[in-house]
Structures are given as structure tokens and as C-alpha cells.
Design an enzyme around this catalytic site. Structure first.
Site, PDB file in Angstrom:
ATOM      1  N   HIS A  11       0.841  -1.204   0.000  1.00 53.90           N
ATOM      2  CA  HIS A  11       0.000   0.000   0.000  1.00 53.90           C
ATOM      3  C   HIS A  11       0.876   1.255   0.000  1.00 53.90           C
ATOM      4  O   HIS A  11       0.613   2.214  -0.723  1.00 53.90           O
ATOM      5  CB  HIS A  11      -0.877   0.051   1.255  1.00 53.90           C
ATOM      6  CG  HIS A  11      -1.896  -1.046   1.367  1.00 53.90           C
ATOM      7  ND1 HIS A  11      -1.820  -2.028   2.327  1.00 53.90           N
ATOM      8  CD2 HIS A  11      -3.015  -1.297   0.648  1.00 53.90           C
ATOM      9  CE1 HIS A  11      -2.864  -2.833   2.199  1.00 53.90           C
ATOM     10  NE2 HIS A  11      -3.600  -2.425   1.194  1.00 53.90           N
ATOM     11  N   GLN A  62      -8.859  -6.948 -10.818  1.00 55.16           N
ATOM     12  CA  GLN A  62      -9.514  -5.725 -10.327  1.00 55.16           C
ATOM     13  C   GLN A  62      -9.076  -4.517 -11.155  1.00 55.16           C
ATOM     14  O   GLN A  62      -9.874  -3.647 -11.498  1.00 55.16           O
ATOM     15  CB  GLN A  62      -9.157  -5.521  -8.856  1.00 55.16           C
ATOM     16  CG  GLN A  62      -9.570  -4.178  -8.300  1.00 55.16           C
ATOM     17  CD  GLN A  62      -9.306  -4.071  -6.815  1.00 55.16           C
ATOM     18  OE1 GLN A  62     -10.043  -4.608  -6.016  1.00 55.16           O
ATOM     19  NE2 GLN A  62      -8.225  -3.395  -6.440  1.00 55.16           N
TER      20      GLN A  62
HETATM   21  P1  AMP Z   1      -6.626  -3.410  -0.539  1.00 56.15           P
HETATM   22  O1  AMP Z   1      -6.435  -2.665   0.730  1.00 56.15           O
HETATM   23  O2  AMP Z   1      -6.295  -4.862  -0.462  1.00 56.15           O
HETATM   24  O3  AMP Z   1      -7.951  -3.130  -1.186  1.00 56.15           O
HETATM   25  O4  AMP Z   1      -5.542  -2.818  -1.537  1.00 56.15           O
HETATM   26  C1  AMP Z   1      -5.494  -1.456  -1.837  1.00 56.15           C
HETATM   27  C2  AMP Z   1      -4.583  -1.255  -3.020  1.00 56.15           C
HETATM   28  O5  AMP Z   1      -3.272  -1.719  -2.695  1.00 56.15           O
HETATM   29  C3  AMP Z   1      -5.039  -2.060  -4.249  1.00 56.15           C
HETATM   30  O6  AMP Z   1      -4.889  -1.251  -5.407  1.00 56.15           O
HETATM   31  C4  AMP Z   1      -4.091  -3.226  -4.244  1.00 56.15           C
HETATM   32  O7  AMP Z   1      -3.875  -3.786  -5.527  1.00 56.15           O
HETATM   33  C5  AMP Z   1      -2.817  -2.583  -3.714  1.00 56.15           C
HETATM   34  N1  AMP Z   1      -1.913  -3.599  -3.172  1.00 56.15           N
HETATM   35  C6  AMP Z   1      -2.224  -4.559  -2.271  1.00 56.15           C
HETATM   36  N2  AMP Z   1      -1.163  -5.355  -2.054  1.00 56.15           N
HETATM   37  C7  AMP Z   1      -0.154  -4.890  -2.824  1.00 56.15           C
HETATM   38  C8  AMP Z   1       1.195  -5.300  -3.048  1.00 56.15           C
HETATM   39  N3  AMP Z   1       1.742  -6.342  -2.432  1.00 56.15           N
HETATM   40  N4  AMP Z   1       1.946  -4.575  -3.913  1.00 56.15           N
HETATM   41  C9  AMP Z   1       1.402  -3.503  -4.566  1.00 56.15           C
HETATM   42  N5  AMP Z   1       0.139  -3.071  -4.402  1.00 56.15           N
HETATM   43  C10 AMP Z   1      -0.630  -3.757  -3.543  1.00 56.15           C
END
Ligand code: AMP
Length: 316
Positions: free
Chosen positions: A67, A185
Site C-alpha cells: 500500500h 480488479q
Molecule cells: P486493498 O487494501 O487490499 O484493497 O488494496 C489497496 C490497493 O493496494 C489495491 O490497489 C491493491 O492492488 C494494492 N496492493 C495490495 N497489495 C499490494 C502489493 N503487495 N503490492 C502492490 N500493491 C498492492
């Protein structure tokens, strides 16, 4: 050493309930950024005419360095950034998954305070702010809505589209940052933007990984320790498959990934598909892979009780 570790190191040894800790947290929060809970306040705090482009990073909290890489990217290219933390109920097809989803708001704010600036905003709405009434909208994304995650989690992308379109309406960003980790997504959001004619620019960020290759995820903290020790196998299997593409056909790579991961006790592969990054059509032979397109191997794994996803580019 990156900034946020020094904050985490500062806080970990202290009794989390202590007044000292709370006032330190408060000081950090108030120095670095504004924390906002209502749509009205948010719209007042966004200085769209003065600070352009406005960057936006939607999250569900339980933040990690994946994040933060998005937030850093946003901060480096936008004079004002909104980060939202909202666990969206409409995208959870499994209600126990929603209930168990990790919520670590205090730690999230500490991490963000190391990256955000005074003019940046953390938006932490309650359900009523996002959905003043029940959202009955139905979205249609063609094939994107039929394969992989869409098959395993019916209704998931409709919920994602509901929350993202609503957040875009509230924040009205110029640029929004998403992770390549949630590969499908990302394709759905690009299609949503296309269908709605929104002018927001979508930027994708590479996947940030743990030392053993496991893609960082809020759900990783829910893994039992024995399962966590073996979870690096997901990345090693898909990265090996990616490097074997020139000498093997696709059915072989698919079996290789499934067999390698399932050798680890308690691991079950829901799917491993090689798809293009626009329509997400699975290819069964190398001849189906067209020049000029990009292909990714996407995997979903049940690791113990926790569902994990990952992906890697498959070179032509
Ligand atoms: P989430 O809180 O899981 O909804 O993720 C929020 C954003 O962070 C989304 O755009 C995810 O794709 C991105 N994200 C989650 N994990 C990672 C990661 N390991 N590397 C890069 N982006 C991430």
C-alpha cells in the site's frame, strides 16, 4: 532505512494502551496529515483548483509496504493526495471473510504519517457516508466478470465497481493508484472508467513482496505460522513457470504450478490461468498468444483457511 520502519520501531516496544503512546500517535497524526470521516469535510479539504493533479489511493486498511508504495508514488506525482481506508461490505461475497478482515486503523495512521504531508488527507468513512442508501447498481464487464476471481467470488467485482465509482464521485481525483497485485480488479477498474467516461487516469504499481517472494497482502497476517512458512512456494512456482515458457507448452506450465504449490501441505490451487491483460481470455496454447499483447499467469490459492492471489508476466 525507509521512514515507516523507524516509526514502527519507535512504537512497537511501548505499551499500546498507554497515554504516552496515544499522545505520540495524536501528535504524529496531527503534524502530518488530516484525518477526515465525512464526505462534506473531505470535499471542503480538497483544494482541487489549487493543488492539481489530485491523487487518490483507495485501500481497505491493514496497510503494508505494498500500500505504501502506491501512496509514495501518489505523493511523488501529486501535490495533494487522498488515501481512503474503507472495508467495503458489498464486495465480500463471504460474510465471515468480511467479519475477519483485519482492521488496524491506529497502525495504519502511523504508517501513513511517515509518508503523507500536511495537505494530504486520510479519508475514513463509515458505511452511511459511502452508501446513504442501499446500492442496487449492477455493472457488466463482459469476460472480465466471468473468469478467475469472478467465478470464485460471485458479485465481488460488482461490489468493487460500486465502491470505486462512489469513491471517485466523492473524491473526484485526477489520478488514482492501484496495485498490479489485484490484476483482475485493475482490468475491471479500467473498464469501469471507460464505461462511465470518467477522466481519471489509472496508474498501476508493481507488486511488493516479502523476502521469500510472497506478495504482500493484508490477509497474510491471518495465515497460521506453519502455512506462512511455506507460502513462498506460490511465488516460486509462478516465477519458475514464467521462465519455463520458451521450452514448455501451456498445459505443462499449468500442471507444474498446481503440482508444485499443492506439494505444500494445506495448499490448494483454485486456478492458475494465463490470460491477456485486457480481456483476460485464458490461452491454452502458445500459438494463441498474440504479439503486441501482454500475458500474465494468475493464481488463486487457498493456503490453510486463507485465500491468496498472485500473478506474474509471462513473456512472449
Ligand atoms: P486493498 O487494501 O487490499 O484493497 O488494496 C489497496 C490497493 O493496494 C489495491 O490497489 C491493491 O492492488 C494494492 N496492493 C495490495 N497489495 C499490494 C502489493 N503487495 N503490492 C502492490 N500493491 C498492492
Amino acid at each position: 532505512m525507509p521512514h515507516e520502519f523507524s516509526f514502527r520501531r519507535l512504537f512497537i516496544p511501548v505499551n499500546r494502551g498507554s497515554d504516552v503512546l496515544n499522545s505520540l500517535r495524536f501528535a504524529l497524526k496531527s503534524i502530518n496529515m488530516e484525518t477526515i470521516r465525512t464526505v462534506k469535510e473531505l470535499q471542503r479539504a480538497v483544494k482541487k483548483n489549487l493543488l492539481t493533479p489530485l491523487g487518490f489511493v483507495p485501500t481497505m486498511g491493514a496497510l503494508h509496504n505494498g500500500h505504501l508504495s502506491l501512496v509514495r508514488n501518489a505523493v511523488s506525482s501529486c501535490p495533494q493526495v487522498v488515501v481512503s481506508i474503507y472495508v467495503n461490505p458489498t464486495q465480500f461475497n463471504d460474510k465471515s471473510d468480511l467479519k475477519n478482515y483485519p482492521r488496524t486503523i491506529d497502525d495504519d495512521l502511523i504508517m501513513l504519517s511517515a509518508v503523507l504531508r500536511e495537505k494530504d488527507i486520510v479519508f475514513i468513512p463509515i458505511d452511511k457516508e459511502i452508501y446513504p442508501e442501499e446500492d442496487k447498481r449492477e455493472f457488466h464487464f463482459g469476460n472480465l466478470d466471468r473468469v478467475m476471481e469472478a467465478r470464485e467470488r460471485p458479485g465481488h467485482f460488482n461490489g468493487v465497481a460500486q465502491v470505486v465509482s462512489r469513491l471517485f464521485e466523492i473524491v473526484n481525483p485526477d489520478i488514482a493508484f492501484f496495485g498490479q497485485k489485484d490484476f483482475q480488479q485493475l482490468a475491471v477498474i479500467r473498464e469501469l472508467v471507460r464505461q462511465t467516461g470518467n477522466k481519471v487516469k489509472i496508474i498501476s504499481n508493481p507488486i511488493i513482496r516479502e523476502e521469500d517472494g510472497l506478495a504482500m497482502s493484508s490477509r497474510n497476517r491471518l495465515l497460521e505460522s506453519e502455512v506462512r512458512k511455506k507460502a513462498g512456494v506460490i511465488w516460486s512456482a509462478i516465477s519458475e513457470a514464467s521462465s519455463m515458457i520458451h521450452d514448455h507448452d501451456i498445459p505443462f506450465l499449468i500442471s507444474y504450478v498446481i503440482n508444485t504449490i499443492e506439494k505444500a501441505e494445506g495448499f490448494h490451487v483454485e486456478y492458475f490461468n494465463i490470460v491477456d491483460d485486457e480481456e483476460l481470455i485464458p490461452v491454452n496454447t502458445k500459438e494463441e498468444m498474440k504479439k503486441g499483447k501482454r500475458y500474465f499467469g494468475c493464481v488463486a490459492v487457498k493456503a490453510g483457511k486463507i485465500r491468496l492471489i498472485d500473478n506474474i508476466e509471462i513473456p512472449l
